[in-house]
Design a protein around this motif. Structure first.
Motif, PDB file in Angstrom:
ATOM      1  N   GLU B 147       0.829  -1.212   0.000  1.00  0.00           N
ATOM      2  CA  GLU B 147       0.000   0.000   0.000  1.00  0.00           C
ATOM      3  C   GLU B 147       0.866   1.266   0.000  1.00  0.00           C
ATOM      4  O   GLU B 147       0.571   2.235  -0.697  1.00  0.00           O
ATOM      5  CB  GLU B 147      -0.898  -0.004   1.245  1.00  0.00           C
ATOM      6  CG  GLU B 147      -2.370   0.055   0.923  1.00  0.00           C
ATOM      7  CD  GLU B 147      -3.203   0.221   2.186  1.00  0.00           C
ATOM      8  OE1 GLU B 147      -3.789   1.276   2.372  1.00  0.00           O
ATOM      9  OE2 GLU B 147      -3.209  -0.742   3.007  1.00  0.00           O
ATOM     10  N   TYR B 157       1.111   7.962   1.906  1.00  0.00           N
ATOM     11  CA  TYR B 157       0.361   6.897   2.575  1.00  0.00           C
ATOM     12  C   TYR B 157      -0.165   7.386   3.922  1.00  0.00           C
ATOM     13  O   TYR B 157      -1.344   7.244   4.248  1.00  0.00           O
ATOM     14  CB  TYR B 157       1.287   5.695   2.750  1.00  0.00           C
ATOM     15  CG  TYR B 157       0.778   4.578   3.633  1.00  0.00           C
ATOM     16  CD1 TYR B 157      -0.106   3.630   3.140  1.00  0.00           C
ATOM     17  CD2 TYR B 157       1.222   4.464   4.952  1.00  0.00           C
ATOM     18  CE1 TYR B 157      -0.554   2.595   3.940  1.00  0.00           C
ATOM     19  CE2 TYR B 157       0.778   3.434   5.762  1.00  0.00           C
ATOM     20  CZ  TYR B 157      -0.118   2.490   5.261  1.00  0.00           C
ATOM     21  OH  TYR B 157      -0.544   1.483   6.054  1.00  0.00           O
ATOM     22  N   GLU B 160      -2.874  10.053   3.671  1.00  0.00           N
ATOM     23  CA  GLU B 160      -4.170   9.483   3.328  1.00  0.00           C
ATOM     24  C   GLU B 160      -4.818   8.816   4.537  1.00  0.00           C
ATOM     25  O   GLU B 160      -6.001   8.963   4.787  1.00  0.00           O
ATOM     26  CB  GLU B 160      -3.985   8.470   2.199  1.00  0.00           C
ATOM     27  CG  GLU B 160      -5.275   8.073   1.546  1.00  0.00           C
ATOM     28  CD  GLU B 160      -5.010   7.354   0.230  1.00  0.00           C
ATOM     29  OE1 GLU B 160      -5.582   6.269   0.059  1.00  0.00           O
ATOM     30  OE2 GLU B 160      -4.217   7.865  -0.591  1.00  0.00           O
ATOM     31  N   LYS B 161      -3.993   8.091   5.318  1.00  0.00           N
ATOM     32  CA  LYS B 161      -4.521   7.411   6.528  1.00  0.00           C
ATOM     33  C   LYS B 161      -5.088   8.431   7.497  1.00  0.00           C
ATOM     34  O   LYS B 161      -6.140   8.235   8.093  1.00  0.00           O
ATOM     35  CB  LYS B 161      -3.400   6.631   7.222  1.00  0.00           C
ATOM     36  CG  LYS B 161      -2.952   5.409   6.468  1.00  0.00           C
ATOM     37  CD  LYS B 161      -3.777   4.208   6.849  1.00  0.00           C
ATOM     38  CE  LYS B 161      -3.618   3.142   5.776  1.00  0.00           C
ATOM     39  NZ  LYS B 161      -4.519   2.045   5.861  1.00  0.00           N
ATOM     40  N   ARG B 164      -8.382  10.062   6.432  1.00  0.00           N
ATOM     41  CA  ARG B 164      -9.535   9.145   6.461  1.00  0.00           C
ATOM     42  C   ARG B 164     -10.128   9.021   7.859  1.00  0.00           C
ATOM     43  O   ARG B 164     -11.200   8.503   8.027  1.00  0.00           O
ATOM     44  CB  ARG B 164      -9.084   7.758   6.004  1.00  0.00           C
ATOM     45  CG  ARG B 164      -9.359   7.509   4.535  1.00  0.00           C
ATOM     46  CD  ARG B 164      -9.321   6.032   4.265  1.00  0.00           C
ATOM     47  NE  ARG B 164      -8.551   5.761   3.056  1.00  0.00           N
ATOM     48  CZ  ARG B 164      -7.826   4.681   2.871  1.00  0.00           C
ATOM     49  NH1 ARG B 164      -7.748   3.756   3.809  1.00  0.00           N
ATOM     50  NH2 ARG B 164      -7.168   4.502   1.756  1.00  0.00           N
ATOM     51  N   ARG B 165      -9.354   9.444   8.884  1.00  0.00           N
ATOM     52  CA  ARG B 165      -9.817   9.267  10.259  1.00  0.00           C
ATOM     53  C   ARG B 165     -11.098  10.031  10.547  1.00  0.00           C
ATOM     54  O   ARG B 165     -11.295  11.130  10.050  1.00  0.00           O
ATOM     55  CB  ARG B 165      -8.732   9.758  11.224  1.00  0.00           C
ATOM     56  CG  ARG B 165      -7.781   8.649  11.592  1.00  0.00           C
ATOM     57  CD  ARG B 165      -6.855   9.116  12.689  1.00  0.00           C
ATOM     58  NE  ARG B 165      -5.648   8.306  12.709  1.00  0.00           N
ATOM     59  CZ  ARG B 165      -4.513   8.712  13.259  1.00  0.00           C
ATOM     60  NH1 ARG B 165      -4.431   9.898  13.830  1.00  0.00           N
ATOM     61  NH2 ARG B 165      -3.464   7.933  13.266  1.00  0.00           N
TER      62      ARG B 165
END
Lengths: 422, 165
Positions: B147, B157, B160-161, B164-165
């Protein structure tokens, strides 16, 4: 009851910093005690922080940026990168060591930023140098460095450990540099990839802290993640007057499990030279004696400390550098420069014909201050002799101890230093 | 992830100084770095390499300096993936963090010559020499590393994580 094997220094430090019972092979997230970057790598780390949307560091007292690889700046582009670093320091409160302060790997321990038992990462492969001070220190890239600057944490794979024991005693004219070059020749440039090294034995105990740092500095040249030593009375004495932090020495357990154990009889090791273009291409000095040289270099994070300057000065006292040789000297830090002036070493070296340059990395990494010409041979106290390393891929770099370099610049050819030292 | 390109094969201990010499670290611009990629080893590499090509090397690829400019230069020179017998530790992490796919397979390296067409199925961990028809298994990436590489590196990465939270 099943016997649980003891732990190596690496396993103990990574356990303590991750709050886990860590063993080789485990992956842990650990708190780091310090994060460092230099002017080759910090600009990318700062850009990574910007892309992460972070404009602070986890603790300004635990982050330093060092301008040493091109110091003072030789080019406009480099000047712009230096400005980025200075502005980052002002914005975040992180320490910036500017030009003239010296090489990062001298400044970080010299200023007491790391003490025995610490875990630190630096955006420079020779961050492993402080293993000599019982610090688990390792080189990382700029993105990992940025993550550590932002959060104070990083993930680590707990390495297996290779134990290297030096027995016997050093013969006259043989130095710690020769011991680590010898090891590189024995196990190769990838002989300890992903492992920690633990250096021990009576020869290590007998060495000064300066000399021990030369060995740990080159752990990366055999692929290792760290080059650890125990902290002893000499280590603790070295820390006197270097800051407030209290050392927390970590010894390996007597029943620690090692992936490999090597014993080297130092009594049988003579002066060693690494030949172009790899650090493991090592032979006894006798085999390369007589090779003509056009440049000598004394300095770097490997061999730019006071003891190294003292060794070279003792050989060059009352002698002259060969007329066909340029001899460049860069003390590893301003403090070392001042101490060397006071001890008379600078006077001796400059009178002999040395060109003294700003404390820093320049000639070793080929950014400035002594790029060799096509076809020339250089004898250097540095840690790397890769093709193009000093800025010209058509030059040839030989690595040796400060004594070998000093003897060679007198004769204009690679010379066994034992001719000059009893 | 699947890659297909022409192989450029080199020897062992390809260090980060020959991948991108320090004299070019006066910029952080990926394309300027790429223009000097491997020039001290093979001055024609940059003109030969086509987008999607595969770099192949023997043991200890990426040894030496921690400079992240090395995987960046390789990636922006157009190289889609590196296959080596083994990688140096810091380079390994830097490659993942900058989104450069890397594969360890001594057998594949022994079976590939410069100029061969090579295909890599990263999900299955299969490297195929399309010129000779031989193929080999390489360790596929664990999902989270795949990923990171698919996103183009650790920063993208992580961003993006977080978003998204």
């Amino acid at each position: 009851m099943v016997a649980i094997p003891g732990k190596t220094i690496a396993e103990k430090i990574l356990s303590a910093h991750s709050g886990t019972d860590a063993h080789a092979g485990d992956i842990v997230v650990a708190d780091v005690d310090f994060v460092m970057g230099q002017d080759g790598t910090s600009p990318l780390a700062i850009r990574a922080l910007e892309r992460m949307g972070v404009d602070r560091v986890f603790d300004p007292a635990k982050v330093a940026l060092v301008i040493d690889h091109s110091a003072p700046s030789p080019l406009e582009g480099v000047s712009a990168l230096h400005t980025v670093m200075r502005e980052f320091g002002k914005r975040t409160g992180a320490t910036v060591y500017d030009i003239g302060c010296g090489v990062c790997h001298q400044l970080i321990p010299e200023n007491g930023h790391v003490v025995p038992g610490d875990l630190m990462v630096g955006c420079d492969s020779h961050t492993c140098t402080y293993g000599a001070l019982n610090v688990f220190s390792t080189g990382v890239g700029s993105t990992d460095g940025a993550a550590a600057m932002a959060s104070g944490k990083l993930w680590f794979k707990v390495p297996e450990t290779m134990r290297v024991t030096y027995t016997g005693e050093l013969k006259p004219g043989v130095f710690s540099k020769d011991l680590i070059l010898y090891l590189a020749g024995q196990i190769g440039a990838d002989g300890a990839t992903y492992m920690a090294l633990e250096f021990d034995g009576p020869v290590i105990e007998a060495l000064s802290v300066d000399a021990r740092m030369t060995i740990s500095n080159m752990a990366i040249e055999v692929g290792a993640k760290a080059g650890l030593m125990r902290a002893d009375a000499k280590t603790l004495a070295w820390y006197e007057g270097r800051g407030e932090r209290k050392p927390n020495p970590v010894d390996p357990d007597p029943d620690a499990r090692y992936a490999r154990e090597i014993e080297i009889d130092a009594s049988s090791v003579g002066p060693q030279v690494a030949k172009p273009h790899s650090v493991d291409n090592v032979s006894p000095v006798e085999e390369v004696e007589g090779t003509p040289i056009q440049q000598g270099y004394l300095g770097t994070c490997t061999n730019g400390r006071l003891e190294d300057l003292a060794i070279a000065a003792s050989i060059l006292k009352g002698r002259r550098v060969h007329p066909d040789v340029r001899f460049i000297v860069a003390p590893a830090s301003r403090r070392i420069l001042l101490d060397a002036i006071e001890a008379g070493y600078v006077q001796t070296l400059v009178e002999a014909g040395a060109a003294l340059v700003t404390p820093g990395c320049g000639p070793c990494v080929g950014t400035h201050n002594g790029v060799p010409s096509d076809g020339e041979n250089v004898i250097s106290t540095a840690n790397r002799n890769f093709k193009g390393r000093m800025g010209n891929s058509n030059a040839f770099i030989y690595l040796g101890s400060p004594a070998t370099v000093a003897a060679s610049v007198i004769e204009g050819k690679i010379t066994d230093p034992r001719r000059y030292l009893g | 992830m699947r890659f297909e390109g022409t192989a450029h094969r080199y020897g062992r201990d390809i260090d980060t100084d020959v991948i991108i010499p320090a004299r070019y670290l006066n910029t952080s611009d990926p394309d300027e770095l790429a223009a000097h990629c491997l020039e001290d080893l093979d001055s024609e590499f940059v003109s030969k390499v086509q987008p999607g090509d595969i770099l192949v090397a023997e043991e200890n690829f990426g040894c030496g300096s921690s400079r992240e400019h090395a995987p960046i230069a390789i990636k922006h020179a157009g190289v889609a993936a590196v296959v080596a017998k083994s990688f140096a530790r810091i380079f390994y992490r830097n490659a993942i963090n900058t989104g450069l796919p890397i594969f360890e397979s001594p057998e594949a390296v022994d079976g590939i010559r410069s100029g061969d067409r090579v295909a890599i199925d990263a999900d299955a961990g299969v490297i195929t020499n399309l010129t000779t028809g031989e193929s080999w298994n390489a360790q596929p990436f664990p999902p989270f590393i795949r990923e990171i590489i698919e996103r183009g590196g650790l920063v993208a990465y992580a961003r993006e994580k977080v978003s998204r939270r």
